[in-house]
Design a protein around this motif. Structure first.
Motif, PDB file in Angstrom:
ATOM      1  N   ASN A  35       5.738   6.831   3.950  1.00 61.51           N
ATOM      2  CA  ASN A  35       5.732   5.573   3.189  1.00 61.51           C
ATOM      3  C   ASN A  35       4.364   5.323   2.599  1.00 61.51           C
ATOM      4  O   ASN A  35       3.387   5.188   3.338  1.00 61.51           O
ATOM      5  CB  ASN A  35       6.061   4.389   4.092  1.00 61.51           C
ATOM      6  N   LEU A  36       4.294   5.230   1.283  1.00 63.41           N
ATOM      7  CA  LEU A  36       3.025   4.858   0.648  1.00 63.41           C
ATOM      8  C   LEU A  36       2.802   3.382   0.902  1.00 63.41           C
ATOM      9  O   LEU A  36       3.651   2.565   0.563  1.00 63.41           O
ATOM     10  CB  LEU A  36       3.096   5.080  -0.861  1.00 63.41           C
ATOM     11  N   CYS A  37       1.683   3.013   1.530  1.00 64.05           N
ATOM     12  CA  CYS A  37       1.434   1.570   1.681  1.00 64.05           C
ATOM     13  C   CYS A  37       0.333   1.100   0.758  1.00 64.05           C
ATOM     14  O   CYS A  37       0.046  -0.082   0.695  1.00 64.05           O
ATOM     15  CB  CYS A  37       1.224   1.163   3.127  1.00 64.05           C
ATOM     16  N   LYS A  38      -0.289   2.023   0.039  1.00 65.35           N
ATOM     17  CA  LYS A  38      -1.304   1.610  -0.924  1.00 65.35           C
ATOM     18  C   LYS A  38      -1.562   2.726  -1.926  1.00 65.35           C
ATOM     19  O   LYS A  38      -1.617   3.890  -1.542  1.00 65.35           O
ATOM     20  CB  LYS A  38      -2.593   1.279  -0.184  1.00 65.35           C
ATOM     21  N   ILE A  39      -1.727   2.374  -3.187  1.00 61.78           N
ATOM     22  CA  ILE A  39      -2.155   3.360  -4.184  1.00 61.78           C
ATOM     23  C   ILE A  39      -3.094   2.660  -5.148  1.00 61.78           C
ATOM     24  O   ILE A  39      -2.859   1.516  -5.544  1.00 61.78           O
ATOM     25  CB  ILE A  39      -0.964   4.015  -4.917  1.00 61.78           C
ATOM     26  N   GLU A  40      -4.176   3.322  -5.484  1.00 59.93           N
ATOM     27  CA  GLU A  40      -5.132   2.717  -6.398  1.00 59.93           C
ATOM     28  C   GLU A  40      -5.823   3.804  -7.206  1.00 59.93           C
ATOM     29  O   GLU A  40      -6.278   4.797  -6.654  1.00 59.93           O
ATOM     30  CB  GLU A  40      -6.158   1.920  -5.590  1.00 59.93           C
ATOM     31  N   SER A  41      -5.868   3.626  -8.532  1.00 61.43           N
ATOM     32  CA  SER A  41      -6.615   4.566  -9.367  1.00 61.43           C
ATOM     33  C   SER A  41      -7.975   3.950  -9.653  1.00 61.43           C
ATOM     34  O   SER A  41      -8.078   2.778  -9.974  1.00 61.43           O
ATOM     35  CB  SER A  41      -5.865   4.861 -10.668  1.00 61.43           C
ATOM     36  N   ARG A  42      -9.021   4.742  -9.486  1.00 58.67           N
ATOM     37  CA  ARG A  42     -10.373   4.238  -9.767  1.00 58.67           C
ATOM     38  C   ARG A  42     -11.058   5.172 -10.744  1.00 58.67           C
ATOM     39  O   ARG A  42     -11.010   6.391 -10.561  1.00 58.67           O
ATOM     40  CB  ARG A  42     -11.191   4.144  -8.480  1.00 58.67           C
ATOM     41  N   ASN A  59       6.191   9.358  10.052  1.00 59.78           N
ATOM     42  CA  ASN A  59       6.177  10.278  11.181  1.00 59.78           C
ATOM     43  C   ASN A  59       5.124  11.360  10.922  1.00 59.78           C
ATOM     44  O   ASN A  59       5.406  12.396  10.342  1.00 59.78           O
ATOM     45  CB  ASN A  59       7.584  10.882  11.330  1.00 59.78           C
ATOM     46  N   ILE A  60       3.882  11.080  11.338  1.00 62.32           N
ATOM     47  CA  ILE A  60       2.760  11.962  11.005  1.00 62.32           C
ATOM     48  C   ILE A  60       2.353  12.784  12.233  1.00 62.32           C
ATOM     49  O   ILE A  60       1.835  12.242  13.200  1.00 62.32           O
ATOM     50  CB  ILE A  60       1.552  11.141  10.504  1.00 62.32           C
ATOM     51  N   SER A  61       2.616  14.088  12.198  1.00 64.59           N
ATOM     52  CA  SER A  61       2.175  14.966  13.288  1.00 64.59           C
ATOM     53  C   SER A  61       1.090  15.894  12.738  1.00 64.59           C
ATOM     54  O   SER A  61       0.836  15.925  11.538  1.00 64.59           O
ATOM     55  CB  SER A  61       3.348  15.803  13.775  1.00 64.59           C
ATOM     56  N   GLN A  62       0.484  16.678  13.637  1.00 60.50           N
ATOM     57  CA  GLN A  62      -0.508  17.675  13.198  1.00 60.50           C
ATOM     58  C   GLN A  62       0.150  18.618  12.186  1.00 60.50           C
ATOM     59  O   GLN A  62      -0.450  18.986  11.179  1.00 60.50           O
ATOM     60  CB  GLN A  62      -1.000  18.461  14.420  1.00 60.50           C
ATOM     61  N   ASN A  63       1.425  18.948  12.470  1.00 59.21           N
ATOM     62  CA  ASN A  63       2.206  19.819  11.606  1.00 59.21           C
ATOM     63  C   ASN A  63       2.415  19.221  10.209  1.00 59.21           C
ATOM     64  O   ASN A  63       2.263  19.901   9.204  1.00 59.21           O
ATOM     65  CB  ASN A  63       3.568  20.053  12.288  1.00 59.21           C
ATOM     66  N   THR A  64       2.772  17.921  10.174  1.00 60.08           N
ATOM     67  CA  THR A  64       2.955  17.233   8.884  1.00 60.08           C
ATOM     68  C   THR A  64       1.700  17.374   8.041  1.00 60.08           C
ATOM     69  O   THR A  64       1.764  17.772   6.871  1.00 60.08           O
ATOM     70  CB  THR A  64       3.235  15.717   9.102  1.00 60.08           C
ATOM     71  N   LEU A  65       0.557  17.044   8.634  1.00 65.07           N
ATOM     72  CA  LEU A  65      -0.694  17.078   7.871  1.00 65.07           C
ATOM     73  C   LEU A  65      -1.050  18.501   7.470  1.00 65.07           C
ATOM     74  O   LEU A  65      -1.485  18.743   6.344  1.00 65.07           O
ATOM     75  CB  LEU A  65      -1.834  16.434   8.666  1.00 65.07           C
ATOM     76  N   ALA A  66      -0.816  19.463   8.393  1.00 67.40           N
ATOM     77  CA  ALA A  66      -1.143  20.872   8.092  1.00 67.40           C
ATOM     78  C   ALA A  66      -0.274  21.402   6.947  1.00 67.40           C
ATOM     79  O   ALA A  66      -0.692  22.288   6.200  1.00 67.40           O
ATOM     80  CB  ALA A  66      -0.972  21.725   9.343  1.00 67.40           C
ATOM     81  N   ASN A  67       0.946  20.872   6.793  1.00 69.86           N
ATOM     82  CA  ASN A  67       1.816  21.292   5.688  1.00 69.86           C
ATOM     83  C   ASN A  67       1.540  20.511   4.407  1.00 69.86           C
ATOM     84  O   ASN A  67       1.563  21.057   3.308  1.00 69.86           O
ATOM     85  CB  ASN A  67       3.294  21.102   6.071  1.00 69.86           C
ATOM     86  N   LEU A  68       1.312  19.209   4.564  1.00 71.13           N
ATOM     87  CA  LEU A  68       1.155  18.311   3.417  1.00 71.13           C
ATOM     88  C   LEU A  68      -0.162  18.548   2.667  1.00 71.13           C
ATOM     89  O   LEU A  68      -0.184  18.635   1.430  1.00 71.13           O
ATOM     90  CB  LEU A  68       1.211  16.852   3.914  1.00 71.13           C
TER      91      LEU A  68
END
Lengths: 296, 296
Positions: free
Chosen positions: A237-244, A262-271
């Motif tokens: 879920n994006l809870c914030k987006i901002e272009s600067r 649902n953020i696991s070590q695996n999620t981050l390593a893939n994403l």
């Protein structure tokens, strides 16, 4: 150390515990919302050092005189505090936590003052903009911008002149022994400032839930759509987006994105490698426990 | 009149011509970047009225004492000026044009002053943050925030004290007869401020290219992804996206989006109802000629 190795190390050492007596640099002075955020996050432990500017907080960490920094990053009525994002990029430090403080501005003045004696009001420019509806009733008052709300209160207390008032928290009024001439004068009654707790090292405290990242996209149609699609594929879920705007490349944008899910070590390593491939520049800002909204 | 009818009317009356001698309210004072933007957009015609606050500019339009307002909305190094977005929502006024001004800050002081005599520096808080690298070389100087850069220059000129300096444009230095002690002290040498020209009525000048809108999405996963997909389907280029916390609904966000591309009356008539259907709230901010970047 590259980012994925740094993340692996941070996951293997998690959850980290807070030091016994951490040294905490916060932007503000005694009685400021920054001090409130620090007291609340560190539960009254630690040595708190007030700093005059946001830059001074980062320098305290850089020079090793503080373990953590506490900085406002977003206000629910006036938006993001862009300087803090710029400094996070410049120093490459990490967000390890967040804290929210409800803003309740008061008009404070020395004993002997009342609404009729006031001629000048001191506060941070955001203190004025957050109290604009109240101030519009007194067009004859001169509003003088100051470093922060509590420093304005300290100045008014030191001058002890019934012509002067400050817009700051009730707590600042108590600390500097000022009268409360008007209470809850900010126009939004649910005005909340989000503070981040920053550290030189990437580390995860117990039960992190929110990730903050920054990235720059090549200037081609659909680039942002693809990236947002990636978050969707991972059910985040994006809870914030901002272009600067990007320095020295006018109207090219750096994006700041916060997400939960649902953020696991695996999620981050893939994403992360997918975003790194699509982006010209990628910065991992932190993974930290989201503030419990029921507390506020 | 609903938005689609208002758009139809604006298209049927387009292109509008600028009035002979428009009355223009700008935020700032003589010698400010706001005055520069106004002179440049209106090509030296029109009556220019300086206003102390952004709110005063909107009030000048509201009370009918001005035809147009000129306000800074974004700076390439410090980001969006959120108050202007908030006021556009509050007053429901429209953007009819944009202008860019290159920021070149100078350190200005009265005759007889030099870098060694300076003790206090006056400027807008953004003037300080944009010149932070320069100011870091003089930690003994006290920086005093002021309404805007040019008002700071006027104050320093009036005091005529060699201990005082201002950070403002070279032009402000000429107008207030101040010495230039240091030139181009802002850290980004391509520091540009984008100004918007606002009007009470929706109208289109010749050859509009850029649309600005604001909307609020229901809080469900994928909502933003769907909206961005709509722009992609219509082959429009997003040139800006920003989420801003919604007043009284903490951490629910209002989005500000600017886009360019092949925009016809038909495109807008098809696109807008789709976004209105997906969004809880929708505001059309304007359709206007994009600033010619080759001019800067």
């Amino acid at each position: 150390m590259n980012l994925l190795s740094a993340l692996e190390k941070a996951f293997s050492e998690s959850p980290q515990n807070l030091e016994e007596n951490p040294r905490v640099a916060y932007a503000g002075t005694r009685g400021s919302y920054g001090e409130e955020a620090s007291l609340s996050f560190f539960k009254g432990t630690g040595e708190l050092f007030p700093c005059k500017t946001f830059d001074d907080v980062f320098e305290a960490l850089n020079q090793g005189t503080s373990d953590y920094g506490v900085l406002p990053i977003e206000n629910s009525s006036t938006g993001s505090i862009s300087t803090v994002y710029d400094l996070l990029s410049k120093y490459q430090y990490y967000i390890v936590g967040e804290e929210e403080v409800r803003v309740r501005h008061c008009l404070l003045a020395p004993k002997g003052a009342n609404l009729q004696t006031i001629k000048e009001v001191y506060s941070h420019p955001q203190g004025f903009s957050q109290s604009q509806d109240f101030l519009n009733e007194y067009p004859q008052w001169q509003c003088i911008p100051y470093y922060n709300t509590a420093i304005g209160a300290a100045y008014v207390a030191q001058k002890n002149d019934p012509n002067l008032a400050a817009i700051a928290s009730k707590r600042a009024g108590e600390i500097y022994d000022l009268l409360v001439l008007a209470e809850d004068i900010n126009f939004s009654q649910t005005n909340v400032t989000r503070f981040v707790i920053i550290s030189r090292e990437l580390k995860f405290f117990k039960d992190p839930t929110r990730v903050s990242i920054a990235f720059h996209l090549p200037h081609r149609p659909g680039a942002l759509y693809e990236i947002i699609g990636v978050f969707s594929v991972f059910s985040l879920n994006l809870c914030k987006i901002e272009s600067r705007p990007l320095l020295n490349q006018n109207w090219e944008y750096l994006f700041f994105v916060d997400f939960t899910g649902n953020i696991s070590q695996n999620t981050l390593a893939n994403l992360i490698p997918i975003i790194q491939e699509k982006a010209d520049y990628f910065q991992f800002l932190g993974y930290y426990p989201q503030y419990d909204q029921t507390k506020i």
